[in-house]
Design an enzyme around this catalytic site. Structure first.
Site, PDB file in Angstrom:
ATOM      1  N   GLY A   1       0.833  -1.208   0.000  1.00  0.00           N
ATOM      2  CA  GLY A   1       0.000   0.000   0.000  1.00  0.00           C
ATOM      3  C   GLY A   1       0.856   1.241   0.000  1.00  0.00           C
ATOM      4  O   GLY A   1       2.046   1.181  -0.328  1.00  0.00           O
ATOM      5  N   ASN A   2       0.288   2.373   0.308  1.00  0.00           N
ATOM      6  CA  ASN A   2       1.066   3.608   0.410  1.00  0.00           C
ATOM      7  C   ASN A   2       0.464   4.510   1.490  1.00  0.00           C
ATOM      8  O   ASN A   2      -0.554   4.172   2.086  1.00  0.00           O
ATOM      9  CB  ASN A   2       1.146   4.313  -0.950  1.00  0.00           C
ATOM     10  CG  ASN A   2      -0.221   4.659  -1.482  1.00  0.00           C
ATOM     11  OD1 ASN A   2      -0.933   5.478  -0.908  1.00  0.00           O
ATOM     12  ND2 ASN A   2      -0.622   4.005  -2.582  1.00  0.00           N
TER      13      ASN A   2
END
Ligand code: CTP
Length: 420
Positions: free
Chosen positions: A209-210
């Site tokens: 993810g980020n």
């Protein structure tokens, strides 16, 4: 028509750009406005009252009083008549007098008695525009609640190049529309907004993810909804809450899910703003069971694990291929280096109307925080830079910019349709 029934008082002062105000008058009349023109004495040296009387279909007024026939022009009435008072071009002299409350001609008297929104389009040579006194006067006018339009950079009447060219008539009309018609310009339109990160599953408990918080996308959705737009908000995992009843929220997790949701809604949207931080790669396969640590404490070395990643679909690029001329498509670019060039590349590659650039190099910009610092780059490589602001204010700036682009699109369409 953008200005049906609206009353525009156009003040023209003595600068070479006065010739552009003829086109401006024509555009306003074509958009349904009733236009009355005031020319200052020095403006008459550049362009004649007859031109404006013909284009506006109204008598042009120039003096406070006429000593030969003993009549006077009622500036109070003019000021009260107008829904919009626009001064274009506005010379340094008139700007200075407006800021100081000086009242030695009809235009200035009308300015002091106007009760409507006032717009000022400066035009002068670059050094004059750069002078601290002009800058201070413009700041003062802004603090009175007046709007300043332009000026642009480019070739000036003096032959020099720099900031000081009056904004183009089309730009001025689009700006007026975006501000004056702010509330109802987006009413009834439909917008697709993407927000947040995407999570790409590695196994049932882990993902790639980020750090995107979704704040910027949610602020955009709220801003659009507040202006009467029906918003379809496709969001990745986030703790943000959408409050406005005009927002329909669709929660997704992965880039693939976001892709499907966007594609099924895009065709009915007038606007699409893709602010989500979509993962560019996902694991080729997500393990069905939790991946176990192989070394399990048997060795002191550092065992590695490799994942095969595959590119996700570029949602924005795909929408740009499906985009019709009535739709407006906006992308975001978050960069860490060589920002402008990357943003330009994305704008072109993804055929966008404009791209919003934020750089992680700017303190307070980007993911997570409540603030952002953006630049907007349009198709003609025109860059508009904004200060560091709260994300809600940034959203308002982006939507204002979008309204200007929409108005410009409508004006162009009108011009093409009528062939003049
Ligand atoms: N975007 C998208 N789908 C993707 C990747 C990006 O719709 N699979 C959109 C983003 O929402 C953003 C724009 O494309 O509006 C730019 O995203 P960004 O990640 O900055 O650019 P990329 O084209 O993915 O290039 P790179 O990551 O190499 O900088």
């Amino acid at each position: 028509m953008l200005f049906s029934g609206k009353k525009v008082l156009l003040g023209i002062t003595g600068g070479i750009a006065a010739y552009k105000s003829a086109v401006l008058t024509r555009l306003l009349v074509k958009e349904g406005a009733q236009v009355k023109v005031i020319l200052t004495d020095s403006a008459k040296a550049f362009i004649t009252p007859l031109t404006f009387a013909t284009l506006s279909k109204n008598p042009v007024v120039t003096d406070l009083y006429n000593t030969t026939d003993g009549t006077w022009s009622n500036h109070v009435e003019l000021g009260r008549w107008a829904d919009i008072f626009l001064v274009a071009p506005a010379t340094a002299n008139t700007i200075g007098k407006m800021a100081a409350g000086i009242c030695d001609n009809l235009l200035l008297a009308a300015y002091l008695s106007a009760r409507c929104q006032v717009y000022i389009a400066p035009a002068m040579d670059l050094d004059m525009f750069a002078h601290p006194s002009v800058r201070t006067n413009l700041r003062l006018l802004k603090s009175f609640g007046n709007y300043i339009i332009g000026p642009n950079s480019g070739e000036l009447a003096s032959g020099l190049k720099g900031e000081g060219r009056m904004a183009e008539p089309e730009e001025i009309v689009a700006f007026l529309a975006s501000q004056f018609l702010k509330k109802d310009h987006l009413k009834g339109k439909t917008a697709l907004v993407t927000a947040g990160p995407t999570y790409e599953a590695i196994d049932p408990v882990r993902f790639i993810g980020n750090h995107s918080s979704g704040k910027m996308g949610f602020a955009l959705a709220e801003e659009l909804a507040g202006r009467g737009t029906h918003v379809v908000l496709v969001t990745g995992p986030t703790s943000q809450v959408a409050e406005h009843p005009n927002i329909r929220r669709i929660d997704v997790v992965s880039a693939q899910e976001m892709h499907i949701a966007c594609l099924s809604h895009f065709h009915k949207c007038d606007i699409a703003i893709l602010s989500a931080a979509v993962a560019d790669y996902r694991p080729l396969t997500a393990a069905k069971e939790k991946i176990k640590k192989k070394s399990a404490g048997l060795s002191a070395s550092e065992p590695t694990l490799s994942l095969d990643l595959v590119e996700t679909k570029d949602i924005l690029k795909e929408l740009s291929q499906k985009k019709t001329s009535r739709q407006l498509l906006v992308g975001f670019a978050l960069e860490t280096a060589n920002e402008l060039n990357f943003a330009k590349e994305k704008l072109k590659k993804k055929n966008l109307d404009f791209i919003v650039l934020n750089s992680l190099k700017d303190k307070g910009a980007g993911f997570k925080g409540d603030t952002n610092k953006i630049s907007i780059l349009d198709k003609n490589n025109k860059i508009s830079k904004f200060e560091l602001k709260d994300k809600k204010e940034v959203a308002a700036d982006i939507v204002d910019y979008l309204v200007q682009k929409l108005s410009k699109k409508n004006i162009k369409k009108g011009i093409n349709k009528n062939g003049n």
